[in-house]
Design a protein around this motif. Structure first.
Motif, short mmCIF file in Angstrom:
data_model
loop_
_atom_site.label_atom_id
_atom_site.label_comp_id
_atom_site.label_asym_id
_atom_site.label_seq_id
_atom_site.Cartn_x
_atom_site.Cartn_y
_atom_site.Cartn_z
N GLN A 378 0.82 -1.21 0.00
CA GLN A 378 0.00 0.00 0.00
C GLN A 378 0.85 1.26 0.00
OE1 GLN A 378 -2.91 0.07 3.14
NE2 GLN A 378 -3.99 1.82 2.29
N TYR A 382 1.31 4.33 -2.77
CA TYR A 382 1.05 5.72 -2.44
C TYR A 382 2.28 6.60 -2.70
CZ TYR A 382 -3.34 4.30 -0.23
OH TYR A 382 -4.60 3.80 0.00
N TRP A 420 -12.84 5.55 -1.17
CA TRP A 420 -12.24 5.11 0.09
C TRP A 420 -12.48 3.63 0.31
CZ3 TRP A 420 -13.89 7.32 5.54
CH2 TRP A 420 -12.92 6.97 6.48
N GLU A 423 -10.24 1.47 -1.80
CA GLU A 423 -8.87 1.41 -1.31
C GLU A 423 -8.70 0.37 -0.20
OE1 GLU A 423 -5.93 3.41 -2.44
OE2 GLU A 423 -7.41 3.16 -4.04
N VAL A 424 -9.68 0.28 0.72
CA VAL A 424 -9.55 -0.71 1.79
C VAL A 424 -9.74 -2.13 1.26
CG1 VAL A 424 -10.27 0.92 3.58
CG2 VAL A 424 -11.98 -0.56 2.53
N ASP A 431 -8.57 1.61 7.56
CA ASP A 431 -9.02 2.76 6.76
C ASP A 431 -8.28 4.05 7.08
OD1 ASP A 431 -10.33 3.75 9.14
OD2 ASP A 431 -12.01 2.43 8.68
N SER A 434 -5.78 4.78 4.20
CA SER A 434 -6.25 5.19 2.88
C SER A 434 -6.99 6.53 2.87
CB SER A 434 -7.16 4.10 2.29
OG SER A 434 -8.10 3.66 3.23
N TYR A 437 -4.93 9.50 1.60
CA TYR A 437 -4.61 9.35 0.18
C TYR A 437 -5.80 9.78 -0.68
CZ TYR A 437 -3.59 7.19 -4.32
OH TYR A 437 -3.39 6.97 -5.66
#
Length: 474
Positions: A378, A382, A420, A423-424, A431, A434, A437
């Motif tokens: 992750q 990012y 969101w 992303e998780v 969470d 993310s 981001y």
């Protein structure tokens, strides 16, 4: 012989002729003898005291500590017992009032305060009770030129190829996407952050066979909600805490919905929490979810947390509260204080310990909340995308604690929550990693109220997680 034995205890008789000389010598002898005996007596007393101290030194050290403990215990015993909201109790049906528990925070309504310029003020400034009674759910439309409509990808839009979840440094496209989420590729992910008047995104509920199934009665009930307070407990992890501090207006106009799976249902029934014929326990409407789409119960919990706009299609506002917390403030009052008064569309509790996503990643690994491999994938993505290491966005913390989320269901906030959620699903279920981001990528979402820790503490009583949730077995 007799005199030698009793020499120390009787006087000696002498004649008158030598009385002065003998008596003088005798007195000297006696004085020396008494002085010597007295010195020996003091030494003996000292030795006895020293022996006692050496023998009982540990007891002597313990006595002051024991006295202090007794004093503190007496003080605790004199502390007043928190007053339970009697108006809430009288509103409940007798058979539906949950079992009381001795948790210190339960039903606690004392305001949380902090110092501002040398003056102690309340962290959350709600309207007076008489004004709360006249609040209503605002349904006036807010125009925006950024996003007018969000279209959710459905089964007929995109062919779906199911992938097994194997996460590695090299293969970042192998994720937990499934029949519930749809298959969001990295190409889809990149396009989803582009803002258009009509935006198409993955947002769960991809297929009718994807899971998260609820009854038709529950679906029809959720369609009636204009404003909702929601929570969930999957895997039997937490107990259900009744909301307190509501005005009559909120009791009438706000839905309270708790999502359970069958594991939680069984666990709560063993504790005496039984759903009534009307599907309620106290103020909570209990919605039983079947066929949860993920083995990770944290990830299942993100569905009601982030996708309230999909579960409550006609709701204008939602308030999310983690299952470890008891909401203790008026919901309409929260909407007024956190959204309407600040002209915000999203209010979320900021992180109390850290400000930076990279620092949070280290803490997640250290606390074994995710594997180092997951977090590395992750954070590598990012960093590749250019996420800065800024501690703050727009003058506020970039990192959210996110146990309380208050939001208006606008196209922009709905899009944000979809991104969101994706992303998780793609990376870790933490969470907090993310959120910064997505906030950074979706630069158009600016009117966010990231309220401080003391405000969150005023909104809810934090009870802590009762037990660990049980994972699903496939």
């Amino acid at each position: 012989m007799t005199s030698s034995v009793f020499n120390n205890s009787i006087s000696i008789s002498v004649s008158d002729d030598d009385s002065d000389e003998i008596a003088g010598k005798t007195r000297v002898r006696v004085r020396r003898k008494h002085k010597k005996l007295g010195f020996r007596g003091k030494n003996e007393l000292f030795r006895r005291i020293l022996r006692l101290i050496l023998r009982w030194w540990s007891v002597l050290l313990f006595l002051p500590a024991a006295g202090l403990l007794v004093f503190e215990a007496s003080r605790i015993g004199r502390r007043p017992i928190p007053v339970i909201n009697s108006s809430f109790v009288t509103q409940q049906k007798p058979e539906m009032v949950p079992d009381t528990k001795p948790a210190g925070n339960l039903n606690h309504q004392t305001p949380t305060t902090h110092m501002v310029g040398g003056v102690r003020e309340r962290c959350l400034k709600l309207l007076p009770p008489e004004e709360l009674q006249h609040l209503d759910v605002r349904m006036d439309e807010k125009s925006t030129n950024l996003i007018k409509e969000v279209v959710y990808i459905s089964e007929s839009d995109t062919p779906y190829v199911e992938r097994n979840f194997t996460l590695s440094r090299q293969n970042t496209d192998a994720t937990r996407f499934n029949l519930f989420t749809g298959n969001q590729t990295l190409e889809h992910r990149e396009k989803s952050f582009k803002v258009n008047e009509i935006t198409t995104v993955h947002c769960g509920f991809y297929s009718e066979n994807g899971g998260f199934m609820v009854s038709d009665d529950d679906i029809n009930y959720m369609k009636t909600c204009k404003a909702v307070v929601s929570t969930c407990a999957f895997g039997g992890g937490d107990d259900l805490y009744q909301p307190i501090g509501m005005s009559d207006a909120s009791v009438e106009k706000v839905c309270y919905v708790a999502f359970w799976d069958e594991i939680t249902l069984t666990a709560q029934e063993t504790k005496g929490q039984r759903i009534g014929q009307d599907r309620f326990i106290g103020k909570w409407r209990i919605v039983i979810v079947k066929d949860l789409p993920f083995r990770d119960q944290r990830l299942n919990g993100k569905i009601p947390k982030m996708l309230a706009h999909r579960l409550f299609p006609h709701a204008r506002y939602s308030i999310w509260v983690d299952s470890k917390s008891q909401i203790r403030r008026d919901p309409l009052g929260l909407l007024e204080a956190l959204l309407w008064r600040t002209n915000s569309v999203l209010a979320i509790s900021e992180h109390g310990a850290r400000s930076n996503v990279y620092d949070e990643a280290k803490a997640v690994v250290k606390k074994n909340k995710a594997t180092p491999e997951e977090v590395e994938v992750q954070l590598t993505q990012y960093h590749h995308d250019g996420l800065p290491e800024d501690k703050r966005f727009n003058g506020k913390k970039a990192l959210a604690e996110a146990s309380v989320i208050v939001r208006e269901h606008t196209p922009l906030t709905n899009m944000f929550m979809c991104l969101w959620f994706n992303e998780v699903v793609r990376f870790t279920s933490r969470d907090q990693l993310s959120f910064p981001y997505v906030l950074w990528r979706l630069k158009v979402l600016k009117n966010i109220n990231m309220f401080p820790v003391c405000t969150r503490k005023d909104i809810v009583n934090s009870m802590g997680h009762v037990r660990k949730a049980k994972p699903l077995i496939n």
